[in-house]
Write a protein that holds these residues in place. Structure first.
Motif: not given
Length: 179
Positions: A99-106, A120-127, A129-131, A164-170
Motif C-alpha cells: 500500500y501507499y500512504e497518502v494524505d487523505e483527500f476528497g 491506496f492498496y496495489a496489486c503487484p502489476r499496479c505497484r 507501474l506506480v513505482d 512515499g514508497d510502497a509499504v509491503e505486507f505478507e
C-alpha cells in the motif's frame, strides 16, 4: 451470451450508466430489463463491479425509502471488496501486496463524493507501474474505466497526495485489521 448494451461514452463511466439504467427500469417496473442489465453487468464488469453496482442500487433504494418517510438517509458504506478482503485501489484485483500512504483527500462530482482514506492498496502489476511512474501504462492496464473523469481525478489525487514508497505486507494478511 448476454446481449451487449451500447453505451454512449458521453453518458459517463460504464458503471454509472449501468446503474442509471437499472434504476430507471426498476422505477417503471420493468423487471425483465433489470434482469438483463444486471446479467450484462456481471458478464462485462465481473464480480467487483457487480458488487459495487448492487451496493449503489441498495443505497438508492434506502435513499428513496427515507425520502418517502420524510427522513434523511443513514450513512451507507460502499466497497468493491468483499467483507474482510482487500482489493487493489487502482484496478480492483484481489490480493494486493503493498500500500501507499497518502494524505487523505476528497473528490466530488456527478457520481457523488469520494473520500480517499489514508492508504491506496496495489496489486503487484499496479505497484510496478506506480513505482515506475508509468501513468499511461497504469491507465492501459486498468482498462476503459480509467478514462472516466472520476477515475482520472482519483489518480491525480493519488499522485498529488502520495507520501512515499510502497509499504509491503505478507500475502493473505490484512494491514487494516486492528488499526
Amino acid at each position: 451470451m448476454t446481449e451487449r448494451i451500447a453505451l454512449d461514452p458521453s453518458d459517463g463511466p460504464w458503471l454509472h450508466t449501468l446503474i442509471q439504467r437499472v434504476y430507471a427500469a426498476r422505477a417503471i417496473g420493468d423487471e425483465e430489463e433489470v434482469t438483463r442489465l444486471l446479467s450484462y453487468g456481471r458478464a462485462e464488469g465481473g464480480q467487483t463491479l457487480s458488487r459495487l453496482a448492487g451496493q449503489v442500487l441498495d443505497a438508492l433504494a434506502q435513499r428513496d425509502t427515507a425520502t418517502l418517510r420524510g427522513e434523511a438517509m443513514a450513512p451507507y458504506t460502499i466497497s468493491a471488496a468483499a467483507d474482510g478482503d482487500l482489493i487493489c485501489d487502482f484496478c480492483g484485483a484481489t490480493g494486493p501486496l503493498a500500500y501507499y500512504e497518502v494524505d487523505e483527500f476528497g473528490l466530488t462530482g456527478p457520481g457523488g463524493s469520494f473520500l480517499s482514506g489514508d492508504r491506496f492498496y496495489a496489486c503487484p502489476r499496479c505497484r510496478e507501474l506506480v513505482d515506475a511512474s508509468d501513468w499511461r501504462g497504469l491507465r492501459n492496464w486498468i482498462g476503459p474505466s480509467s478514462s472516466g473523469l472520476g477515475h482520472r481525478m482519483m489518480l491525480v489525487g493519488f499522485k498529488n497526495h502520495r507520501k512515499g514508497d510502497a509499504v509491503e505486507f505478507e500475502p493473505g494478511t490484512n494491514p487494516e485489521k486492528n488499526r
